[in-house]
Design a protein around this motif. Sequence first.
Motif, short mmCIF file in Angstrom:
data_model
loop_
_atom_site.label_atom_id
_atom_site.label_comp_id
_atom_site.label_asym_id
_atom_site.label_seq_id
_atom_site.Cartn_x
_atom_site.Cartn_y
_atom_site.Cartn_z
N THR A 175 26.66 -12.94 84.42
CA THR A 175 25.78 -12.62 83.30
C THR A 175 26.44 -11.63 82.36
OG1 THR A 175 23.71 -13.08 84.50
CG2 THR A 175 23.61 -11.45 82.73
N VAL A 176 27.03 -10.58 82.92
CA VAL A 176 27.66 -9.55 82.11
C VAL A 176 28.98 -10.04 81.52
CG1 VAL A 176 28.65 -7.22 82.13
CG2 VAL A 176 26.53 -7.70 83.37
N THR A 177 29.70 -10.88 82.24
CA THR A 177 30.98 -11.39 81.74
C THR A 177 30.79 -12.21 80.47
OG1 THR A 177 32.01 -11.41 83.94
CG2 THR A 177 32.95 -12.88 82.27
N ILE A 178 29.80 -13.10 80.45
CA ILE A 178 29.63 -13.89 79.23
C ILE A 178 28.98 -13.06 78.12
CG2 ILE A 178 29.54 -16.01 80.57
CD1 ILE A 178 26.59 -16.28 79.79
N LEU A 179 28.24 -12.01 78.51
CA LEU A 179 27.72 -11.09 77.50
C LEU A 179 28.87 -10.36 76.82
CD1 LEU A 179 25.08 -9.90 76.26
CD2 LEU A 179 25.27 -8.07 77.97
N GLU A 180 29.87 -9.98 77.60
CA GLU A 180 31.06 -9.33 77.03
C GLU A 180 31.84 -10.29 76.14
OE1 GLU A 180 34.22 -6.49 76.38
OE2 GLU A 180 32.05 -6.45 76.68
N ALA A 181 31.92 -11.57 76.57
CA ALA A 181 32.59 -12.57 75.73
C ALA A 181 31.87 -12.70 74.39
CB ALA A 181 32.61 -13.91 76.45
N LEU A 182 30.54 -12.71 74.42
CA LEU A 182 29.78 -12.77 73.17
C LEU A 182 30.05 -11.53 72.32
CD1 LEU A 182 27.56 -13.96 71.33
CD2 LEU A 182 25.87 -12.79 72.77
#
Length: 254
Positions: free
Chosen positions: A221-228
């Motif tokens: 969840t946090v990894t793709i939030l960081e990608a965004l």
Amino acid sequence: MRVVLVALAALAASVSAHQHVFASGPLAHHQAADARTSSEFQPGSLYAGQRLIKVGEHVSARWMSIDAIMTLRQAGVGFMDITDTQDLHAPSSSLAAYESRLPSQLTQGAAVNKTLELVSSDLYGLVLEPFTAFHNRYYDSDNGRKSSEWLQQQVQLLADDAAVNVTVSQVQHRFKQPSVVARIEGQTEETVVISAHQDSVNMWLPWFGRASGADDDGSGTVTILEALRVLLARDFAPRHAVEFHWYAGEEGGL
């Protein structure tokens, strides 16, 4: 039976230990508000009747009770609940004829390397810590709903500061926890999806046991939030629309 009793005793001790840490730490207020909904002792209205469960691509789906589904979960058997989406799992000639449009060569290496300069682990403290402070994120509970609403707020904060066209929305389901979608508009009708699931459950007591879900799948969840975050910081303007999905109900095969 003895193994089960030992596991439940260990779980109870784990719950008490976590609550003590949160009550005395900086997340005390967040955890106190969450504790009012952590004593939900029923699996939710979703399981009032039997569910249609599929355990493999070439295995016929079967109607199962919540007890039978729990047996699958505790045995580590992967499954999908197709009760409400049976049409999506029917044989499709159009799907069989689908041809991938993925590029045959990688041509954006320079742009990717430039974007990687912005990647940080800060969100693992700022987002993952409070996200895992929810007693659990069971998808058919108030905890699941509240954790999803909190996550959507974090996504919206990134969108509010963006210079590109990005929208954030909820997708409602039959259960309480909504999915969250962030969409960066593109120039074509095609959409690229980047996803993780936001729910977490305890293997033995899914609807009220403690389940921080840091690795399953708080980290995703946090990894793709960081990608965004880094894409928006680079004023990312894609050719195809890009959507970031944080799915609800994955742990229930939904």
